[in-house]
Design a protein around this motif. Structure first.
Motif, PDB file in Angstrom:
ATOM      1  N   UNK A   1       0.912  -1.211  -0.042  1.00  0.00           N
ATOM      2  CA  UNK A   1       0.091   0.026  -0.127  1.00  0.00           C
ATOM      3  C   UNK A   1       0.917   1.351   0.206  1.00  0.00           C
ATOM      4  N   UNK A   2       0.557   2.268  -0.827  1.00  0.00           N
ATOM      5  CA  UNK A   2       1.104   3.712  -0.759  1.00  0.00           C
ATOM      6  C   UNK A   2       0.123   4.649  -0.406  1.00  0.00           C
ATOM      7  N   UNK A   3       0.747   5.475   0.196  1.00  0.00           N
ATOM      8  CA  UNK A   3       0.118   6.513   0.800  1.00  0.00           C
ATOM      9  C   UNK A   3       0.723   7.899   0.734  1.00  0.00           C
ATOM     10  N   UNK A   4       0.069   8.903  -0.228  1.00  0.00           N
ATOM     11  CA  UNK A   4       0.638  10.215  -0.508  1.00  0.00           C
ATOM     12  C   UNK A   4      -0.005  11.231   0.541  1.00  0.00           C
ATOM     13  N   UNK A   5       0.992  12.192   0.910  1.00  0.00           N
ATOM     14  CA  UNK A   5       0.642  13.344   1.626  1.00  0.00           C
ATOM     15  C   UNK A   5       1.597  14.570   1.160  1.00  0.00           C
ATOM     16  N   UNK A   6       1.077  15.723   1.755  1.00  0.00           N
ATOM     17  CA  UNK A   6       1.766  17.011   1.332  1.00  0.00           C
ATOM     18  C   UNK A   6       1.252  17.805   0.382  1.00  0.00           C
ATOM     19  N   UNK A   7       0.104  17.390  -0.373  1.00  0.00           N
ATOM     20  CA  UNK A   7      -0.437  18.314  -1.357  1.00  0.00           C
ATOM     21  C   UNK A   7      -1.065  19.348  -0.892  1.00  0.00           C
ATOM     22  N   UNK A   8      -1.485  20.416  -1.644  1.00  0.00           N
ATOM     23  CA  UNK A   8      -2.177  21.562  -1.161  1.00  0.00           C
ATOM     24  C   UNK A   8      -2.239  22.637  -2.222  1.00  0.00           C
ATOM     25  N   UNK A   9      -2.527  23.891  -1.678  1.00  0.00           N
ATOM     26  CA  UNK A   9      -2.518  25.085  -2.754  1.00  0.00           C
ATOM     27  C   UNK A   9      -1.403  26.036  -2.384  1.00  0.00           C
ATOM     28  N   UNK A  10      -0.903  26.556  -3.354  1.00  0.00           N
ATOM     29  CA  UNK A  10       0.192  27.320  -3.185  1.00  0.00           C
ATOM     30  C   UNK A  10       0.265  28.508  -4.544  1.00  0.00           C
ATOM     31  N   UNK A  11       0.990  29.592  -4.152  1.00  0.00           N
ATOM     32  CA  UNK A  11       0.904  30.493  -5.395  1.00  0.00           C
ATOM     33  C   UNK A  11       2.115  29.988  -6.219  1.00  0.00           C
ATOM     34  N   UNK A  12       2.039  30.556  -7.327  1.00  0.00           N
ATOM     35  CA  UNK A  12       2.937  30.491  -8.515  1.00  0.00           C
ATOM     36  C   UNK A  12       4.645  30.965  -7.669  1.00  0.00           C
ATOM     37  N   UNK A  13       5.492  30.034  -7.737  1.00  0.00           N
ATOM     38  CA  UNK A  13       6.661  30.558  -7.433  1.00  0.00           C
ATOM     39  C   UNK A  13       7.158  29.903  -5.924  1.00  0.00           C
TER      40      UNK A  13
END
Length: 124
Positions: free
Chosen positions: A3-15
């Motif tokens: 099983x693989x579990x990703x995390x750390x995504x989100x919303x960010x501004x360019x740059x």
């Protein structure tokens, strides 16, 4: 079963920057080549980066070369994707994959196991 579990995504501004993590269950993590792919709405899953079993080699897709860095910590069963200088076109769901047989695979069909994905949104 792996099983693989990703995390750390989100919303960010360019740059801006984000670091994604993917934790892999089981005791055989070091036997897998690992990769990151991404998929935007209406698009096919695109290769981002791959790393060899012990981290000595890596390859990148042309669109992220010089901005993203893949790494792994076999003691923690984790692969990372450091994303810098993010652009709106990097917006996608990011998936990690585990590959039993192929070294530094760029094709999604080479990967045997996938995580559920994590959303990355980059605004201009």
């Amino acid at each position: 079963q792996v099983q693989l579990v990703e995390s750390g995504g989100g919303s960010v501004q360019a740059g801006g920057s984000l670091r994604l993590s993917c934790v892999v269950s089981g005791r055989t993590f070091s036997r897998y080549g690992m990769g990151w792919f991404r998929q935007a709405p209406g698009e096919e899953r695109e290769f981002v980066a791959a790393i060899s079993r012990h981290g000595g080699s890596s390859v990148y897709g042309d669109s992220v070369k010089g901005r993203f860095t893949i790494s792994r910590d076999n003691a923690k069963n984790t692969v990372y994707l450091q994303m810098n200088s993010l652009k709106p076109e990097d917006t996608a769901v990011y998936y990690c994959g585990a590959d039993k047989d192929t070294v530094l695979a760029r094709g999604r069909l080479d990967y045997d196991y996938w995580g559920q994905g994590t959303q990355v949104t980059v605004s201009s």
